[in-house]
Structure formats: structure tokens, C-alpha cells
Write a protein that holds these residues in place. Structure first.
Motif, mmCIF file in Angstrom:
data_model
loop_
_atom_site.group_PDB
_atom_site.id
_atom_site.type_symbol
_atom_site.label_atom_id
_atom_site.label_comp_id
_atom_site.label_asym_id
_atom_site.label_seq_id
_atom_site.Cartn_x
_atom_site.Cartn_y
_atom_site.Cartn_z
ATOM 1 N N GLU A 123 0.844 -1.199 0.000
ATOM 2 C CA GLU A 123 0.000 0.000 0.000
ATOM 3 C C GLU A 123 0.877 1.246 0.000
ATOM 4 O O GLU A 123 1.916 1.293 0.658
ATOM 5 C CB GLU A 123 -0.918 -0.002 1.222
ATOM 6 C CG GLU A 123 -2.028 1.027 1.132
ATOM 7 C CD GLU A 123 -3.153 0.729 2.119
ATOM 8 O OE1 GLU A 123 -4.230 1.333 1.966
ATOM 9 O OE2 GLU A 123 -2.954 -0.079 3.033
ATOM 10 N N HIS A 125 1.866 4.944 0.999
ATOM 11 C CA HIS A 125 1.685 5.833 2.139
ATOM 12 C C HIS A 125 2.365 7.170 1.854
ATOM 13 O O HIS A 125 3.472 7.202 1.297
ATOM 14 C CB HIS A 125 2.296 5.222 3.405
ATOM 15 C CG HIS A 125 1.595 3.992 3.889
ATOM 16 N ND1 HIS A 125 0.611 4.009 4.853
ATOM 17 C CD2 HIS A 125 1.737 2.691 3.517
ATOM 18 C CE1 HIS A 125 0.173 2.786 5.063
ATOM 19 N NE2 HIS A 125 0.839 1.965 4.271
ATOM 20 N N HIS A 218 -5.350 7.875 4.692
ATOM 21 C CA HIS A 218 -4.785 7.293 5.909
ATOM 22 C C HIS A 218 -4.923 8.211 7.117
ATOM 23 O O HIS A 218 -4.772 7.746 8.258
ATOM 24 C CB HIS A 218 -3.296 6.972 5.687
ATOM 25 C CG HIS A 218 -3.042 5.901 4.671
ATOM 26 N ND1 HIS A 218 -3.266 4.562 4.916
ATOM 27 C CD2 HIS A 218 -2.584 5.965 3.400
ATOM 28 C CE1 HIS A 218 -2.948 3.845 3.844
ATOM 29 N NE2 HIS A 218 -2.536 4.681 2.906
#
Length: 263
Positions: A123, A125, A218
Motif C-alpha cells: 500500500e 503511504h 490514511h
């Protein structure tokens, strides 16, 4: 009439009691201004306003910000950065006042900050990579060592040997993103007070749409820090990742996940 100004002890120490008192009395402070942080209008007669003193190598410039955006503080910048900020704010119609520093300002390292996306566990970030331009010594000491990583570890950042998982959240710290631009990395204030800027952009930094989207997804940003000479200015994200991996393998990297402040 008196302005709703905040003048911190650090700013007062630089500009002197007389200048600070004149500001608080409303003599030298603007009524309306453009906030040096979010660039939107403010009014020191109607809302709490922070005095922010940008100190360069030879000159100092006093700017104004919404107290909700930034606390009153002294921000060390290079003379070149200071002149660039003056030009940009002048072009934008903002308010800055030239003042003479009250005391001598020691030369300080500048923190270089690079934004990029880092792939961890499949993923992407949002990340900030911080690397000073020269060694950082512990405040109050004289020497040639580099205490940058030990100082951050004492604040709660974790040493990394590899980028295998997302580092833990460091509560009390945050990344200030406003109007889609990067403004500052904030750290806890003393005695539980308002957060203060650990690093502040002299001019808000543009980030990519994909970086901002990942940050909003996030609601946090990964901050990596390494000593001078460990990372360098990498033109591509894959090269930045390679440099981070090398720094981690060499024991020269600390990191934390910082909550997102703003949008």
C-alpha cells in the motif's frame, strides 16, 4: 485600539520589550492581514493573531498568522529563504514588518524536507523525508558530533533497520496540511500547551494530488529522518526509496506515523 495579538517570549526576546509593547498596544500591528500560514485574510482586532518572526542570517521579518494556524514563534531561515518569502508575500499582498533582531542569532542547520509516496505492505503511504543540511548538535552543547537521530529517538521516533511495516503513531506530533499545501510539522508544546512548529515551510509546499489523496485516506503521514548526507535530493520516488532502504540498513533512519492536521 489594542490588537488581539500573541507575542511569545521567544519573539519578545528577539525584538525587544519596547517593540513588543508597541505591537500589543496596536501601534505597529496591522488591523487586517493575510495569514502567513494559510494565506487567507485575518483581522487582529477581531480574532487572536500570532506574531511570527522569521530570522535570517542578517535580517528579520515579522509576519502575522491566525492563532489557530500557528502559535507565536521564532522561525530560523536562511537569508535567501527570507528574501524569497518577502517577495512572495509582497506579491500576494500580505503583511510583513521588518524589524531588527534584539539579540544575536546563532547559525542553525536548515532541515530539508522531501515529500513522496512509499510502498509498504503493498500500500502507498504519504511520506516526508527530513534531512538537515549540516550536523545537529544537542542544544547547549558545543561539539562536532551529530545528535539529530538521538534527539528524535528521545521524542519518540523509532529506529528502523528496514521499511517492512508502518511505524507506530507518535501522538502529540502532527503534519499541518492546509489548502492542499504542506505548512509544518508540529510537535507538542511545553507543559501541555498548544503544539509548536518543529519544522515550518517558509512558503507552503505544493504536494501532488496522489500524495494528498493518500494523506486524506490514511489521515496520517509517515515521517522519516536521517542525518546529513544519508539521503540526498532524489529526483524520483524509486530513487528516494532506495536511499531510505540504504539508510535503514546502515542504522541511519528513524520514523514515526504523524496524524494529519488539516486537509
Amino acid at each position: 485600539m489594542p490588537r488581539m495579538l500573541d507575542v511569545s517570549d521567544a519573539v519578545r526576546a528577539e525584538i525587544g520589550d519596547e517593540e513588543a509593547d508597541r505591537l500589543l498596544a496596536g501601534d505597529n500591528a496591522p488591523g487586517s492581514y493575510d495569514c502567513t500560514s494559510c494565506r487567507t485574510p485575518g483581522d487582529s482586532e477581531q480574532e487572536r493573531t500570532s506574531t511570527v518572526l522569521f530570522v535570517g542570517d542578517e535580517t528579520a521579518v515579522l509576519a502575522f498568522a491566525h492563532a489557530s494556524c500557528l502559535p507565536s514563534q521564532v522561525v530560523q531561515v536562511t537569508e535567501e529563504q527570507l528574501q524569497g518569502a518577502v517577495r512572495s508575500i509582497g506579491t500576494a499582498g500580505g503583511d510583513m514588518t521588518g524589524v531588527e533582531p534584539h539579540g544575536s542569532v546563532p547559525e542553525q542547520a536548515v532541515l530539508g524536507v522531501t515529500s513522496g509516496l512509499v510502498l509498504i505492505d503493498g500500500e502507498l503511504h504519504p511520506a516526508l523525508v527530513v534531512e538537515p543540511t549540516s550536523p545537529i548538535v544537542r542544544p547547549g552543547t558545543i561539539g562536532t558530533g551529530d545528535d539529530f537521530l538521538p534527539l528524535l529517538i528521545e521524542q519518540g521516533f523509532m529506529p528502523l533497520t528496514e521499511l517492512a511495516s508502518v511505524p507506530p503513531v507518535l501522538h502529540g506530533w502532527s503534519v499541518l496540511l492546509a489548502m492542499g499545501q504542506l505548512h509544518a510539522v508540529l510537535q507538542p508544546g511545553t507543559n501541555g500547551g498548544q503544539p509548536v512548529a518543529w519544522w515550518q515551510a517558509h512558503q507552503p509546499l505544493q504536494v501532488t494530488d496522489s500524495w494528498r489523496a493518500a494523506a486524506n485516506k490514511h489521515q496520517q503521514v509517515l515521517m522519516f529522518a536521517a542525518p546529513v548526507g544519508s539521503i540526498g535530493r532524489q529526483p524520483r520516488e524509486d530513487l528516494l526509496r532506495d536511499a531510505l532502504d540504504r539508510a535503514a540498513a546502515g542504522g541511519q533512519l528513524v520514523a514515526a506515523a504523524l496524524p494529519l492536521a488539516g486537509t
